[in-house]
Design an enzyme around this catalytic site. Structure first.
Site, PDB file in Angstrom:
ATOM      1  N   LEU A 150       0.672  -1.181   0.017  1.00 14.10           N
ATOM      2  CA  LEU A 150       0.188  -0.005  -0.027  1.00 14.10           C
ATOM      3  C   LEU A 150       0.970   1.053  -0.136  1.00 14.10           C
ATOM      4  O   LEU A 150       2.035   1.215   0.833  1.00 14.10           O
ATOM      5  CB  LEU A 150      -0.832   0.052   1.255  1.00 14.10           C
ATOM      6  N   ASP A 151       0.255   2.348  -0.592  1.00 18.30           N
ATOM      7  CA  ASP A 151       1.126   3.637  -0.626  1.00 18.30           C
ATOM      8  C   ASP A 151       1.325   4.112   0.761  1.00 18.30           C
ATOM      9  O   ASP A 151       0.652   3.833   1.608  1.00 18.30           O
ATOM     10  CB  ASP A 151       0.442   4.567  -1.344  1.00 18.30           C
ATOM     11  N   ARG A 152       2.383   4.927   0.941  1.00 17.23           N
ATOM     12  CA  ARG A 152       2.692   5.445   2.344  1.00 17.23           C
ATOM     13  C   ARG A 152       1.533   5.976   2.749  1.00 17.23           C
ATOM     14  O   ARG A 152       1.417   5.833   4.103  1.00 17.23           O
ATOM     15  CB  ARG A 152       3.987   6.576   2.240  1.00 17.23           C
ATOM     16  N   THR A 154      -1.681   5.573   2.257  1.00 17.26           N
ATOM     17  CA  THR A 154      -2.801   5.040   2.157  1.00 17.26           C
ATOM     18  C   THR A 154      -3.000   4.350   3.454  1.00 17.26           C
ATOM     19  O   THR A 154      -2.002   3.416   3.727  1.00 17.26           O
ATOM     20  CB  THR A 154      -2.929   3.945   1.092  1.00 17.26           C
ATOM     21  N   ARG A 186      -5.100   5.713  -7.984  1.00 16.22           N
ATOM     22  CA  ARG A 186      -4.767   7.154  -8.248  1.00 16.22           C
ATOM     23  C   ARG A 186      -4.821   7.607  -9.529  1.00 16.22           C
ATOM     24  O   ARG A 186      -5.158   8.775  -9.930  1.00 16.22           O
ATOM     25  CB  ARG A 186      -3.484   7.683  -7.479  1.00 16.22           C
TER      26      ARG A 186
END
Length: 353
Positions: A166-168, A170, A266
């Site tokens: 997961l993105d930082r 998120t 995104r």
């Protein structure tokens, strides 16, 4: 000098061609000639420097042409700690957690050989999790022995294996394997897209239900990931989107990705003209003016709400869910209040199921 100032007093610097490959500290020294080297290092250590939307405390980070460096007027909030990570499920093969926003899932390849002291400035989730799991299982460990220079050697805990990311910024449900065999089994599921995933997000504008499909490339033409229309180029990326609630100029949406590309949700939402609130990277369409985010989102409004997978040992289909965290729930309520005041009505549009 490519410099601007935001309404909040933050200073924004855009990397020039001559600065590509230089360290963030060296570039800050150039942008801020009245600051000494020690003051530049102090700005980094005090959590006041962002690079392309992410906190940067590493003075040796090398800059790219696409990077945007922001000097914050006030220090950013401290990163999540081990106490902020909630375990949803734990057994001998897997551990399922709620990832807090603000922590990176795994360390990038170029960072894996960093010294331990440098890594400890910003630990990743897979580095924190072994100790969290060990203490959850009630295991006791001997104190670390002092090293040659008097520094304690890091305690060795049983490692975990990342099978997705997961993105930082998120938050939400993540799974880690605890054995190499379990990791292979889970990685196969993610590659074959047999896992079930649902994300909740807040996007700009009136988002309609639909299937977003395109071919992703690492560089769309300006150094940023995106889609291409060239035949036989890129990787197929598919995201299913459904509106849950209209909130003035914004929409609470449900996203179900069929593929698992980097930054997929995104990019797809931005390319459809509806960037996520709190977006920092994908606000500017290729060769077009950048869009403006006036939502006031505290961070990227994206949350991994559900994860479904087959247990690597038992074959049982398992499902876990996570509610919108407090920061995004508060953000949603502010948007609703603003929309209701503007409309002069209590109508909240579409309601969540």
């Amino acid at each position: 000098m490519a410099k601007s100032k935001s309404e909040s007093g933050d200073q924004i610097f855009r990397v020039l061609p001559k600065q590509v490959g230089t360290t963030v500290a060296a570039s800050l020294r150039e942008w801020l000639p009245d600051k000494s080297w020690s003051q530049i290092r102090s700005l980094l250590k005090s959590r006041r420097v962002m690079v392309s939307g992410n906190l940067c405390m590493d003075e040796g980070r090398r800059l790219r042409l696409v990077d945007v460096v922001k000097l914050l007027a006030n220090p950013s909030a401290p990163p999540p700690t081990k106490t902020d990570v909630k375990i949803l499920h734990l057994d001998s093969q897997v551990v399922v957690v709620e990832k807090p926003s603000g922590v990176t899932s795994t360390r990038h390849q170029e960072e894996k050989n960093w010294p331990e002291r440098r890594k400890q400035l910003q630990p990743t989730l897979d580095e924190m999790l072994p100790e969290i799991v060990a203490r959850r299982e009630g295991k006791r460990f001997k104190p670390t022995q002092p090293g040659k220079q008097g520094h304690g050697r890091p305690q060795r805990f049983r490692p975990v294996f990342a099978v997705h990311r997961l993105d930082r910024d998120t938050s939400g449900v993540m799974i880690f394997a605890r054995t190499p065999d379990a990791a292979k089994h889970l990685e196969h599921q993610f590659r074959k897209h047999s896992t079930g995933r649902k994300y909740m997000a807040v996007a700009m504008g009136k988002v309609e239900e639909g299937r977003l499909e395109s071919s992703f490339v690492r560089d769309r033409g300006d150094g940023i990931r995106g889609s291409t229309k060239l035949p036989d180029v890129g990787k197929l990326s598919v995201t299913n989107v459904r509106p849950i609630e209209r909130i003035g100029a914004y929409t609470l949406i449900e996203c179900r990705p069929e593929t698992g590309r980097t930054h997929q949700i995104r990019i797809h939402l931005s390319e459809s003209g509806h960037p996520l609130c709190g977006e920092k990277i994908y606000l500017q369409p290729l060769f077009k003016p950048a869009m403006t985010d006036r939502s006031g989102a505290p961070r990227l409004a994206l949350h991994a709400a559900e994860l479904e997978f087959e247990h690597p040992s038992t074959g049982e289909r398992m499902s876990f869910s996570s509610k919108f965290p407090p920061d995004l729930a508060e953000f949603l309520n502010k948007l609703r209040d603003q929309a209701n005041k503007k409309a002069g009505t209590g109508d909240r549009g579409l309601e969540a199921d």
